[in-house]
Design a protein around this motif. Sequence first.
Motif, PDB file in Angstrom:
ATOM      1  N   UNK A 119       0.817  -1.212   0.000  1.00 42.39           N
ATOM      2  CA  UNK A 119       0.000   0.000   0.000  1.00 42.39           C
ATOM      3  C   UNK A 119       0.846   1.256   0.000  1.00 42.39           C
ATOM      4  N   UNK A 120       1.951   1.233   0.756  1.00 41.30           N
ATOM      5  CA  UNK A 120       2.867   2.381   0.756  1.00 41.30           C
ATOM      6  C   UNK A 120       3.468   2.589  -0.629  1.00 41.30           C
ATOM      7  N   UNK A 121       3.834   1.492  -1.267  1.00 45.55           N
ATOM      8  CA  UNK A 121       4.388   1.596  -2.616  1.00 45.55           C
ATOM      9  C   UNK A 121       3.384   2.185  -3.591  1.00 45.55           C
ATOM     10  N   UNK A 122       2.122   1.760  -3.468  1.00 48.12           N
ATOM     11  CA  UNK A 122       1.062   2.308  -4.323  1.00 48.12           C
ATOM     12  C   UNK A 122       0.887   3.799  -4.050  1.00 48.12           C
ATOM     13  N   UNK A 123       0.959   4.173  -2.777  1.00 53.68           N
ATOM     14  CA  UNK A 123       0.805   5.581  -2.410  1.00 53.68           C
ATOM     15  C   UNK A 123       1.889   6.438  -3.036  1.00 53.68           C
ATOM     16  N   UNK A 124       3.142   5.990  -2.929  1.00 50.09           N
ATOM     17  CA  UNK A 124       4.248   6.765  -3.474  1.00 50.09           C
ATOM     18  C   UNK A 124       4.197   6.828  -4.998  1.00 50.09           C
ATOM     19  N   UNK A 125       3.697   5.764  -5.633  1.00 52.44           N
ATOM     20  CA  UNK A 125       3.669   5.704  -7.094  1.00 52.44           C
ATOM     21  C   UNK A 125       2.529   6.524  -7.694  1.00 52.44           C
ATOM     22  N   UNK A 126       1.420   6.608  -6.997  1.00 55.85           N
ATOM     23  CA  UNK A 126       0.233   7.283  -7.548  1.00 55.85           C
ATOM     24  C   UNK A 126       0.119   8.738  -7.131  1.00 55.85           C
ATOM     25  N   UNK A 127       0.925   9.177  -6.170  1.00 63.12           N
ATOM     26  CA  UNK A 127       0.807  10.559  -5.690  1.00 63.12           C
ATOM     27  C   UNK A 127       1.085  11.569  -6.795  1.00 63.12           C
ATOM     28  N   UNK A 128       2.077  11.282  -7.640  1.00 64.34           N
ATOM     29  CA  UNK A 128       2.449  12.228  -8.698  1.00 64.34           C
ATOM     30  C   UNK A 128       1.335  12.404  -9.721  1.00 64.34           C
ATOM     31  N   UNK A 129       0.785  11.313 -10.314  1.00 65.34           N
ATOM     32  CA  UNK A 129      -0.297  11.521 -11.290  1.00 65.34           C
ATOM     33  C   UNK A 129      -1.556  12.121 -10.674  1.00 65.34           C
ATOM     34  N   UNK A 130      -1.889  11.738  -9.439  1.00 61.35           N
ATOM     35  CA  UNK A 130      -3.066  12.312  -8.788  1.00 61.35           C
ATOM     36  C   UNK A 130      -2.859  13.804  -8.530  1.00 61.35           C
ATOM     37  N   UNK A 131      -1.643  14.166  -8.099  1.00 62.73           N
ATOM     38  CA  UNK A 131      -1.324  15.571  -7.866  1.00 62.73           C
ATOM     39  C   UNK A 131      -1.387  16.368  -9.162  1.00 62.73           C
ATOM     40  N   UNK A 132      -0.910  15.773 -10.236  1.00 60.35           N
ATOM     41  CA  UNK A 132      -0.924  16.452 -11.531  1.00 60.35           C
ATOM     42  C   UNK A 132      -2.347  16.638 -12.032  1.00 60.35           C
ATOM     43  N   UNK A 143      -6.950  12.918  -0.348  1.00 60.56           N
ATOM     44  CA  UNK A 143      -6.345  11.827   0.414  1.00 60.56           C
ATOM     45  C   UNK A 143      -6.831  11.834   1.870  1.00 60.56           C
ATOM     46  N   UNK A 144      -6.983  13.009   2.455  1.00 62.03           N
ATOM     47  CA  UNK A 144      -7.503  13.055   3.818  1.00 62.03           C
ATOM     48  C   UNK A 144      -8.957  12.587   3.866  1.00 62.03           C
ATOM     49  N   UNK A 145      -9.747  12.936   2.846  1.00 63.82           N
ATOM     50  CA  UNK A 145     -11.126  12.447   2.779  1.00 63.82           C
ATOM     51  C   UNK A 145     -11.158  10.932   2.627  1.00 63.82           C
ATOM     52  N   UNK A 146     -10.179  10.386   1.898  1.00 58.52           N
ATOM     53  CA  UNK A 146     -10.079   8.934   1.761  1.00 58.52           C
ATOM     54  C   UNK A 146      -9.818   8.289   3.116  1.00 58.52           C
ATOM     55  N   UNK A 147      -8.962   8.901   3.918  1.00 58.07           N
ATOM     56  CA  UNK A 147      -8.693   8.384   5.269  1.00 58.07           C
ATOM     57  C   UNK A 147      -9.958   8.435   6.124  1.00 58.07           C
ATOM     58  N   UNK A 148     -10.703   9.523   6.029  1.00 53.39           N
ATOM     59  CA  UNK A 148     -11.950   9.649   6.798  1.00 53.39           C
ATOM     60  C   UNK A 148     -12.928   8.544   6.412  1.00 53.39           C
ATOM     61  N   UNK A 181      -1.049  11.423   1.653  1.00 54.76           N
ATOM     62  CA  UNK A 181      -1.207  12.757   2.236  1.00 54.76           C
ATOM     63  C   UNK A 181       0.120  13.248   2.822  1.00 54.76           C
ATOM     64  N   UNK A 182       0.888  12.325   3.411  1.00 57.23           N
ATOM     65  CA  UNK A 182       2.203  12.675   3.960  1.00 57.23           C
ATOM     66  C   UNK A 182       3.125  13.168   2.839  1.00 57.23           C
ATOM     67  N   UNK A 183       3.119  12.434   1.715  1.00 56.92           N
ATOM     68  CA  UNK A 183       3.937  12.832   0.569  1.00 56.92           C
ATOM     69  C   UNK A 183       3.505  14.205   0.055  1.00 56.92           C
ATOM     70  N   UNK A 184       2.198  14.421  -0.028  1.00 53.72           N
ATOM     71  CA  UNK A 184       1.681  15.686  -0.547  1.00 53.72           C
ATOM     72  C   UNK A 184       2.068  16.851   0.347  1.00 53.72           C
ATOM     73  N   UNK A 185       2.083  16.647   1.655  1.00 56.52           N
ATOM     74  CA  UNK A 185       2.417  17.746   2.560  1.00 56.52           C
ATOM     75  C   UNK A 185       3.871  18.175   2.406  1.00 56.52           C
ATOM     76  N   UNK A 186       4.748  17.239   2.054  1.00 60.33           N
ATOM     77  CA  UNK A 186       6.137  17.617   1.789  1.00 60.33           C
ATOM     78  C   UNK A 186       6.200  18.603   0.622  1.00 60.33           C
TER      79      UNK A 186
END
Length: 290
Positions: A119-132, A143-148, A181-186
């Motif tokens: 799951x961490x690997x998926x998070x790091x891999x998908x953060x860039x396209x989702x952010x774009x 991402x925070x709404x997903x956690x909720x 969300x952690x990656x995005x905050x950086x």
Amino acid sequence: SSGINAEYGLPFFILPVPESPRFSLIKGKKDEALKTLKLMATMSNSDVCVENFELVYEERNQSYLEQLKDFKLYPTMLSESVLSTVTWFIVALISYSYQFGWSKIGSDLHSIYFFAGLGDGIAYSTSVPVCKFLGRKKATIFYFCLVIAMNLLAMLDVPFSDDWSLEHFVSMIGNIGASSAFVMMYLYSTELAPTSHRGMILCTCNSFARVGSFIGPYTSLLYGLTDRRVPLAMFAALALIACVMVWFLPDTTGRSVPETPGDVEKLREGLKKGVANSVVIANKNNGHLA
């Protein structure tokens, strides 16, 4: 889990990564700085003509106390820094609660930690396209709404087998949301902070994140002390607070990165007037990069 995460980060240590243009300028390597800027323009599909840039390094001598005084002089920088710091604390607490709380959720630790690392690997891999696709602010809120949503779904008692239930699957998805969300905050905090104070602001955010990471693993003890829905509800509430914090932050997508605290104030004034990028800081010096 750690082994899988290491595999995803291995290319960053093997492939050559250029130094930042500012660092090259400090060392007097203008040609290398221009080369890096050209590479960045190519990767971002920018039509900016880097050859027309005149690179100039202006040294700023400002003490730690003088930087602290600037937070009083520039309230926008102070408010954005406080919101970012609180959000870092929350996302670190939730993320590390997931990382160290799997043993409280299921008994098959090998498969649970394998999927957690995946799951961490998926998070790091998908953060860039989702952010774009969504932009900085919307992606972070998503991402925070997903956690909720995942923590609320985890409260339901839906067993699939003796070892697996709905809580297992949605918790893994929630782990992806927290790590993303952690990656995005950086990225988000880096673009919000002005260059002159970025080191101090990011160090403060990281310090509060470390506090959250210390507290996070202990929240898993609530599984043995109270009903399991209590920690799940707490994580959902914390993620909601983080959503509110990010909501009050300006979106940095497509916006100039501020160089000084004064640029932060000007950018906020531009947003209030309905102009998303009224101050083009990168080009305000006629092609000079200070």
